[in-house]
Design a protein around this motif. Structure first.
Motif, PDB file in Angstrom:
ATOM      1  N   LEU A  74       0.846  -1.197   0.000  1.00 17.63           N
ATOM      2  CA  LEU A  74       0.000   0.000   0.000  1.00 17.63           C
ATOM      3  C   LEU A  74       0.883   1.249   0.000  1.00 17.63           C
ATOM      4  CD1 LEU A  74      -2.723  -0.972   2.663  1.00 17.63           C
ATOM      5  CD2 LEU A  74      -2.991  -0.919   0.177  1.00 17.63           C
ATOM      6  N   HIS A  75       0.337   2.330  -0.525  1.00 16.97           N
ATOM      7  CA  HIS A  75       1.051   3.594  -0.466  1.00 16.97           C
ATOM      8  C   HIS A  75       1.105   4.048   0.992  1.00 16.97           C
ATOM      9  CE1 HIS A  75       1.890   7.882  -0.854  1.00 16.97           C
ATOM     10  NE2 HIS A  75       2.417   7.598  -2.035  1.00 16.97           N
ATOM     11  N   PRO A  76       2.272   4.543   1.476  1.00 19.75           N
ATOM     12  CA  PRO A  76       2.391   4.923   2.897  1.00 19.75           C
ATOM     13  C   PRO A  76       1.270   5.844   3.384  1.00 19.75           C
ATOM     14  CG  PRO A  76       4.539   5.039   1.852  1.00 19.75           C
ATOM     15  CD  PRO A  76       3.550   4.704   0.761  1.00 19.75           C
ATOM     16  N   ASN A  77       0.896   6.832   2.586  1.00 16.31           N
ATOM     17  CA  ASN A  77      -0.147   7.768   3.032  1.00 16.31           C
ATOM     18  C   ASN A  77      -1.480   7.046   3.230  1.00 16.31           C
ATOM     19  OD1 ASN A  77       1.761   9.677   2.758  1.00 16.31           O
ATOM     20  ND2 ASN A  77       0.852  10.665   0.955  1.00 16.31           N
ATOM     21  N   TYR A  78      -1.786   6.173   2.308  1.00 13.60           N
ATOM     22  CA  TYR A  78      -3.035   5.429   2.397  1.00 13.60           C
ATOM     23  C   TYR A  78      -2.965   4.420   3.546  1.00 13.60           C
ATOM     24  CZ  TYR A  78      -6.882   2.346   1.176  1.00 13.60           C
ATOM     25  OH  TYR A  78      -8.017   1.597   1.224  1.00 13.60           O
ATOM     26  N   PHE A  79      -1.787   3.838   3.686  1.00 10.65           N
ATOM     27  CA  PHE A  79      -1.577   2.820   4.726  1.00 10.65           C
ATOM     28  C   PHE A  79      -1.883   3.345   6.124  1.00 10.65           C
ATOM     29  CE2 PHE A  79       1.418   1.033   7.880  1.00 10.65           C
ATOM     30  CZ  PHE A  79       0.885  -0.243   7.967  1.00 10.65           C
ATOM     31  N   ILE A  80      -1.474   4.583   6.405  1.00 14.21           N
ATOM     32  CA  ILE A  80      -1.669   5.139   7.755  1.00 14.21           C
ATOM     33  C   ILE A  80      -3.147   5.124   8.147  1.00 14.21           C
ATOM     34  CG2 ILE A  80      -1.454   7.226   9.189  1.00 14.21           C
ATOM     35  CD1 ILE A  80       1.175   7.804   7.675  1.00 14.21           C
ATOM     36  N   GLY A  81      -4.010   5.607   7.262  1.00 17.82           N
ATOM     37  CA  GLY A  81      -5.444   5.637   7.547  1.00 17.82           C
ATOM     38  C   GLY A  81      -6.045   4.237   7.624  1.00 17.82           C
ATOM     39  N   TYR A  82      -5.572   3.385   6.748  1.00 19.87           N
ATOM     40  CA  TYR A  82      -6.024   1.997   6.677  1.00 19.87           C
ATOM     41  C   TYR A  82      -5.744   1.282   7.996  1.00 19.87           C
ATOM     42  CZ  TYR A  82      -6.374  -2.645   4.394  1.00 19.87           C
ATOM     43  OH  TYR A  82      -6.727  -3.901   4.017  1.00 19.87           O
ATOM     44  N   PHE A  83      -4.522   1.454   8.461  1.00 18.13           N
ATOM     45  CA  PHE A  83      -4.093   0.841   9.715  1.00 18.13           C
ATOM     46  C   PHE A  83      -4.908   1.407  10.885  1.00 18.13           C
ATOM     47  CE2 PHE A  83      -1.426   0.330  13.450  1.00 18.13           C
ATOM     48  CZ  PHE A  83      -0.825  -0.912  13.280  1.00 18.13           C
ATOM     49  N   LYS A  84      -5.047   2.713  10.897  1.00 14.93           N
ATOM     50  CA  LYS A  84      -5.728   3.371  12.011  1.00 14.93           C
ATOM     51  C   LYS A  84      -7.200   2.967  12.095  1.00 14.93           C
ATOM     52  CE  LYS A  84      -6.263   7.628  14.481  1.00 14.93           C
ATOM     53  NZ  LYS A  84      -6.029   9.051  14.621  1.00 14.93           N
ATOM     54  N   ASN A  85      -7.817   2.823  10.958  1.00 15.23           N
ATOM     55  CA  ASN A  85      -9.239   2.454  10.937  1.00 15.23           C
ATOM     56  C   ASN A  85      -9.485   1.105  11.610  1.00 15.23           C
ATOM     57  OD1 ASN A  85     -11.992   2.667  10.251  1.00 15.23           O
ATOM     58  ND2 ASN A  85     -11.670   1.403   8.433  1.00 15.23           N
ATOM     59  N   VAL A 129      -6.974  -0.672  13.617  1.00 17.55           N
ATOM     60  CA  VAL A 129      -6.285  -0.859  14.895  1.00 17.55           C
ATOM     61  C   VAL A 129      -6.666   0.223  15.916  1.00 17.55           C
ATOM     62  CG1 VAL A 129      -4.010  -1.005  15.986  1.00 17.55           C
ATOM     63  CG2 VAL A 129      -4.414  -2.105  13.781  1.00 17.55           C
ATOM     64  N   GLY A 130      -7.049   1.393  15.408  1.00 14.99           N
ATOM     65  CA  GLY A 130      -7.455   2.445  16.342  1.00 14.99           C
ATOM     66  C   GLY A 130      -6.333   3.413  16.677  1.00 14.99           C
ATOM     67  N   HIS A 131      -5.124   3.119  16.230  1.00 17.68           N
ATOM     68  CA  HIS A 131      -3.992   4.018  16.427  1.00 17.68           C
ATOM     69  C   HIS A 131      -3.221   4.117  15.113  1.00 17.68           C
ATOM     70  CE1 HIS A 131      -4.457   3.722  20.778  1.00 17.68           C
ATOM     71  NE2 HIS A 131      -4.567   2.420  20.624  1.00 17.68           N
ATOM     72  N   ALA A 132      -2.571   5.259  14.914  1.00 18.26           N
ATOM     73  CA  ALA A 132      -1.675   5.380  13.766  1.00 18.26           C
ATOM     74  C   ALA A 132      -0.504   4.415  13.992  1.00 18.26           C
ATOM     75  CB  ALA A 132      -1.180   6.806  13.634  1.00 18.26           C
ATOM     76  N   PRO A 133       0.167   3.981  12.910  1.00 17.74           N
ATOM     77  CA  PRO A 133       1.238   2.983  13.060  1.00 17.74           C
ATOM     78  C   PRO A 133       2.333   3.373  14.055  1.00 17.74           C
ATOM     79  CG  PRO A 133       0.709   3.298  10.741  1.00 17.74           C
ATOM     80  CD  PRO A 133      -0.096   4.305  11.496  1.00 17.74           C
ATOM     81  N   THR A 134       2.844   4.609  13.996  1.00 18.63           N
ATOM     82  CA  THR A 134       3.942   4.982  14.912  1.00 18.63           C
ATOM     83  C   THR A 134       3.474   4.980  16.358  1.00 18.63           C
ATOM     84  OG1 THR A 134       3.375   7.260  14.360  1.00 18.63           O
ATOM     85  CG2 THR A 134       5.381   6.379  13.381  1.00 18.63           C
ATOM     86  N   GLN A 135       2.236   5.448  16.553  1.00 19.04           N
ATOM     87  CA  GLN A 135       1.657   5.456  17.899  1.00 19.04           C
ATOM     88  C   GLN A 135       1.514   4.000  18.380  1.00 19.04           C
ATOM     89  OE1 GLN A 135      -2.323   6.967  17.729  1.00 19.04           O
ATOM     90  NE2 GLN A 135      -2.363   7.626  19.881  1.00 19.04           N
ATOM     91  N   TYR A 136       1.053   3.148  17.504  1.00 11.87           N
ATOM     92  CA  TYR A 136       0.891   1.742  17.854  1.00 11.87           C
ATOM     93  C   TYR A 136       2.226   1.093  18.212  1.00 11.87           C
ATOM     94  CZ  TYR A 136       0.041  -3.245  17.591  1.00 11.87           C
ATOM     95  OH  TYR A 136      -0.002  -4.577  17.888  1.00 11.87           O
ATOM     96  N   ILE A 137       3.267   1.419  17.448  1.00 10.18           N
ATOM     97  CA  ILE A 137       4.600   0.863  17.737  1.00 10.18           C
ATOM     98  C   ILE A 137       5.043   1.271  19.149  1.00 10.18           C
ATOM     99  CG2 ILE A 137       7.062   0.934  17.091  1.00 10.18           C
ATOM    100  CD1 ILE A 137       6.057   1.319  14.138  1.00 10.18           C
ATOM    101  N   ASN A 138       4.837   2.541  19.491  1.00 14.20           N
ATOM    102  CA  ASN A 138       5.203   2.987  20.838  1.00 14.20           C
ATOM    103  C   ASN A 138       4.403   2.274  21.923  1.00 14.20           C
ATOM    104  OD1 ASN A 138       7.293   4.676  20.200  1.00 14.20           O
ATOM    105  ND2 ASN A 138       5.999   6.504  20.010  1.00 14.20           N
TER     106      ASN A 138
END
Lengths: 289, 289
Positions: free
Chosen positions: B201-212, B214-223
């Motif tokens: 996926l394109h990184p920009n699209y991926f962020i929203g996809y993941f957040k929808n 998981v409930g957190h943005a990827p970097t937030q989730y990693i932390n």
């Protein structure tokens, strides 16, 4: 109580989410310690031992049966009495809502004292909270918040709400004026422009300003108030449904649609359920006991 | 259970807000009726009488002691058996989370059967829910949700979670891959670009996809995952705090700062509290009983 205060507080709790960062049982026997202003609310319930707490210039006793709600962001200084240790249940939680925290709106007590029966109840809730927090079940997020919401509701109801508790901050005074106006004109068409004019704000700015405090955009809020008014009117058997619609300035069919969206029921069905529940409340209590 | 499923469900309930639109006790003696697909979840608890419910092609019995959770949006057809009336506690609620509803992710039961003890518990919770809903206290929003959360948690725990319940939808399979990767590389620097690449996926699209999902943005989730890993490591006395930092790929001082943000405690204090709680759990139970 003034509708504004009621509205602001009820909508505040409607949006109240709460993110529990930690919940545990601790015993502290160390001398006095100072804490950097934490960004969390802290809820403490003292089980044993005595000590003291200082926030800003105020001092509070720590004693068994005391329940404390500490505001976020205030420097805290606390410890046990000489030779004692303080045993407590506690939890830290975040509750960001708009730009306000509870202590920004309300002049809330920091500490309340519970009697024996109340202590049992709060102890049980804290055990539920801590058990849920420490568990690994998938539903722990639901259980943690269920227990926390109960404790917070208990705390606030114990403090008792009255208008004197409201801090007279400017946004609340402004919104008060707007909410009052909406109530008085609920049977008419109300535009956002006319509301914004009341408080001398630009309509675009006004929408966000209103939403931050009330929790809903103005038009959404107006519809909610219409539906709440409709409910009250429907609870009175003598009022025809077409009259209900007229009194809140809606066409019959639009009332039905909006009401169904809001409650999941038609106005007629709502009235039936209301009558049934009122008439059977006592009977039902007996059946179940 | 796979971490992905655990993560998705736990984060789902973490975001679970629930907006109760109506709660009441009703008795229906009318013949079978059909309901337009409502946008609400419906929770029914049958107190008396027998009847039936049809959703899609499935039939369910309505009997005392049955607790039902009806999915939003499905056509419902229900009624009492001939000559009977069905008495039930019910509530309608909305729970919009991302784009998913519970039944989109989980193959959930619609109806469960409670034993006598469980019935008492659920009846009490429903009474609390309905009483709170009908009350006018300012804290009703908290109390309504507290009771609802308990009932929903109860329902889900009763169903029991297992991997078979997860519907194998594509987004979950994709996210599964990403979450797995994060776990395996938690001690390293992980970039959003490399995660996006994993699932094409394109990184920009991926962020929203993941957040929808998981409930957190990827970097937030990693932390968050780093902090959860830190907690587990801290609970093992044999691991030095500097080793904890190394194992999650953080500098010592950054671990302290992040951990304090996340839990409100320093790593050292967390360890102390954990030891204390583990050692004293039994003792405390005895004190309180």
């Amino acid at each position: 109580m003034k509708l504004t205060f009621k509205t602001i507080i009820q909508n505040y709790f409607h949006r109240f989410h709460a993110d529990v960062s930690m919940a545990a049982h601790s015993v502290t026997s160390k001398g006095w310690q100072s804490e950097q202003p934490p960004e969390f609310y802290r809820l403490w319930y003292i089980i044993g031992g005595e000590g003291g707490l200082k926030i800003k210039d105020q001092s509070y006793e720590l004693k068994p049966g005391r329940l404390l709600l500490l505001p976020p962001g205030a420097q805290q200084f606390f410890g046990p009495l000489e030779g004692q240790s303080v045993s407590l249940y506690w939890c830290n939680f975040r509750a960001p809502i708009g730009d306000m925290d509870l202590f920004d709106i309300l002049n809330l007590k920091v500490s309340i004292e519970l009697n024996d029966q109340e202590r049992k109840h709060i102890e049980t809730l804290f055990r539920q909270l801590i058990d849920a927090y420490q568990s690994t079940t998938l539903t722990r997020g639901l259980r943690v918040r269920a227990a926390l919401f109960e404790i917070v509701a208990y705390y606030l109801d114990y403090c008792g709400f009255n208008e004197d508790m409201f801090l007279q901050i400017e946004p609340i005074t402004k919104i008060d004026h707007v909410i009052q106006y909406i109530e008085e004109h609920i049977g008419e068409q109300i535009s956002v422009d006319e509301l914004a004019k009341l408080v001398f704000l630009h309509p675009n700015y006004f929408i966000g300003y209103f939403k931050n405090i009330v929790g809903h955009a103005p038009t959404q809020y107006i519809n909610i108030r219409k539906m709440e008014r409709a409910k009250t009117l429907l609870e009175n058997m003598d009022i025809q449904i077409s009259d209900v619609a007229r009194q809140i300035g809606l066409q019959n069919h639009y009332l039905s649609r909006l009401f169904k969206q809001y409650t999941g029921l038609t106005p007629k069905r709502y009235r039936q359920i209301y009558i049934y529940n009122t008439e059977n409340e006592d009977k039902l209590e007996q059946e179940l006991i």
